[in-house]
Design a protein around this motif. Structure first.
Motif, short mmCIF file in Angstrom:
data_model
loop_
_atom_site.label_atom_id
_atom_site.label_comp_id
_atom_site.label_asym_id
_atom_site.label_seq_id
_atom_site.Cartn_x
_atom_site.Cartn_y
_atom_site.Cartn_z
N TYR A 1 69.03 13.51 -46.83
CA TYR A 1 67.96 12.58 -46.72
C TYR A 1 66.83 12.65 -47.76
N LEU A 2 66.91 13.67 -48.44
CA LEU A 2 65.74 14.19 -49.47
C LEU A 2 65.20 12.94 -50.38
N ASP A 3 66.34 12.21 -51.16
CA ASP A 3 65.96 11.24 -52.17
C ASP A 3 65.21 10.20 -51.21
N ALA A 4 65.68 9.62 -50.14
CA ALA A 4 65.05 8.57 -49.24
C ALA A 4 63.77 9.08 -48.62
N VAL A 5 63.47 10.43 -48.54
CA VAL A 5 62.11 11.01 -48.06
C VAL A 5 61.26 10.73 -49.21
N LEU A 6 61.64 11.19 -50.47
CA LEU A 6 60.53 11.21 -51.42
C LEU A 6 60.27 9.86 -51.66
N LYS A 7 61.31 8.80 -51.60
CA LYS A 7 60.88 7.53 -51.99
C LYS A 7 59.93 6.86 -51.01
N LYS A 8 60.23 7.28 -49.58
CA LYS A 8 59.38 6.85 -48.48
C LYS A 8 57.64 7.41 -48.88
N LEU A 9 57.59 8.64 -49.04
CA LEU A 9 56.39 9.36 -49.29
C LEU A 9 55.82 8.73 -50.60
N ASP A 10 56.59 8.35 -51.68
CA ASP A 10 55.83 7.84 -52.93
C ASP A 10 55.32 6.47 -52.60
N GLY A 11 55.91 5.80 -51.55
CA GLY A 11 55.62 4.39 -51.23
C GLY A 11 54.38 4.19 -50.39
N ILE A 12 53.94 5.38 -49.92
CA ILE A 12 52.71 5.17 -48.97
C ILE A 12 51.54 5.08 -49.69
N LYS A 13 50.74 4.22 -49.61
CA LYS A 13 49.41 3.80 -50.19
C LYS A 13 48.52 3.73 -49.13
N HIS A 14 47.80 4.65 -48.62
CA HIS A 14 46.75 4.57 -47.73
C HIS A 14 45.58 5.37 -48.06
N GLU A 15 44.38 5.01 -47.76
CA GLU A 15 43.10 5.89 -48.28
C GLU A 15 42.82 6.81 -47.08
N ALA A 16 43.41 6.95 -45.77
CA ALA A 16 43.04 7.53 -44.79
C ALA A 16 43.27 9.11 -45.20
N TYR A 17 42.48 10.17 -44.72
CA TYR A 17 42.51 11.58 -45.18
C TYR A 17 43.71 11.92 -44.50
N TYR A 18 44.04 11.93 -43.17
CA TYR A 18 45.12 12.56 -42.56
C TYR A 18 46.74 12.00 -42.88
N VAL A 19 46.51 10.66 -43.43
CA VAL A 19 47.78 10.26 -44.15
C VAL A 19 48.12 10.83 -45.43
N LYS A 20 47.08 11.04 -46.35
CA LYS A 20 47.19 11.82 -47.57
C LYS A 20 47.70 13.26 -47.33
N MET A 21 46.82 13.90 -46.34
CA MET A 21 47.34 15.50 -46.29
C MET A 21 48.62 15.32 -45.54
N ALA A 22 49.12 14.58 -44.83
CA ALA A 22 50.51 14.66 -44.48
C ALA A 22 51.46 14.19 -45.49
N VAL A 23 51.23 13.41 -46.36
CA VAL A 23 52.05 13.26 -47.54
C VAL A 23 52.30 14.56 -48.39
N ALA A 24 51.08 15.07 -48.56
CA ALA A 24 50.95 16.18 -49.51
C ALA A 24 51.75 17.40 -48.87
N TRP A 25 51.37 17.53 -47.64
CA TRP A 25 52.11 18.67 -46.79
C TRP A 25 53.60 18.48 -46.97
N ALA A 26 54.13 16.94 -46.69
CA ALA A 26 55.55 16.86 -46.74
C ALA A 26 56.15 17.00 -48.03
N ILE A 27 55.64 16.86 -49.09
CA ILE A 27 56.15 16.86 -50.47
C ILE A 27 56.11 18.48 -50.77
N SER A 28 55.18 19.24 -50.10
CA SER A 28 55.32 20.72 -50.26
C SER A 28 56.59 21.11 -49.75
N ILE A 29 56.87 20.79 -48.40
CA ILE A 29 57.91 21.11 -47.84
C ILE A 29 59.37 20.84 -48.50
#
Length: 227
Positions: free
Chosen positions: A149-177
């Motif tokens: 799933y990694l390629d699909a996961v990174l594609k999903k994360l890259d496609g998220i455009k939302h200004e909310a703090y807890y969305v950005k922090m989750a995306v950053a956390w996911a990329i670090s994992i």
């Protein structure tokens, strides 16, 4: 006569722990102060009974009631479609990072039904709701960072455009994992992506905070910070 959930929670509440717990979740003000192991014990017991009536009849007043509801769903021994029905019904109750992340961590049924749950998650990536999106992202980082799933996961994360703090922090956390588990393909992604600067830099920071990343790699990651 058996105590209601609310009565059990009120009995277990600790004023000292309430102050500590409430400080970690600044956007809510309905924390009683019951420790997580106690909530899990209650949820595990309730998962074997007629728990749905309890939540339908009694609107949740406390943070811990919502937590228990989410935990119960994680403990259910039921068909995957029934579990997904309860997950979908619960998601609108999520209004803070703590309930979201605890709920996702409990949904271990995903490991046996990855494809089915992946399909279920897709509409949440299109949502404009902060916690719908955080739910979807935290599900990814818990269950989908693997060879398949990694390629699909990174594609999903890259496609998220939302200004909310807890969305950005989750995306950053996911990329670090992703980086910690699968550094080479994630490094390729880090060199070419469409993340906003805040999310990108936060992902780098989280990677450098991991004890599973060596010092030389941390040096390289720090050098990638966007100004």
């Amino acid at each position: 006569m058996e105590m209601t959930l609310k009565e059990q929670l009120l009995e277990l509440a600790e004023p000292g722990y309430q102050a500590f717990s409430a400080a970690l979740i600044p956007n809510i003000n309905n924390v009683l102060g019951v420790r997580l192991p106690e909530l899990r014990k209650i949820a595990k017991k309730m998962a074997t009974g007629n728990w749905t009536g309890n939540f339908i009849e009694n609107q949740a007043e406390w943070f811990e009631e919502v937590m228990v509801h989410g935990m119960i769903i994680g403990y259910l021994k039921a068909d995957i479609d029934e579990v997904l029905y309860h997950i979908a019904a619960f998601i609108p109750s999520i209004d803070n990072w703590s309930v979201c992340d605890s709920f996702c961590a409990g949904l271990k049924v995903t490991q046996k039904h990855k494809e089915h749950v992946w399909d279920f998650l897709q509409p949440y990536f299109e949502s404009t709701n902060e916690y719908d999106l955080r739910f979807a992202v935290v599900m990814l980082l818990n269950y989908y960072v693997d060879d398949i799933y990694l390629d699909a996961v990174l594609k999903k994360l890259d496609g998220i455009k939302h200004e909310a703090y807890y969305v950005k922090m989750a995306v950053a956390w996911a990329i670090s994992i992703c980086f910690i588990k699968m550094p080479e393909p994630t490094m390729t992604y880090l060199k070419s992506n469409s993340l906003d600067n805040d999310t990108f830099n936060k992902a780098l920071q989280k990677i450098t905070e991991s004890f599973r990343v060596d010092q030389e790699t941390k040096r390289i990651i720090r050098s990638m910070k966007r100004k």
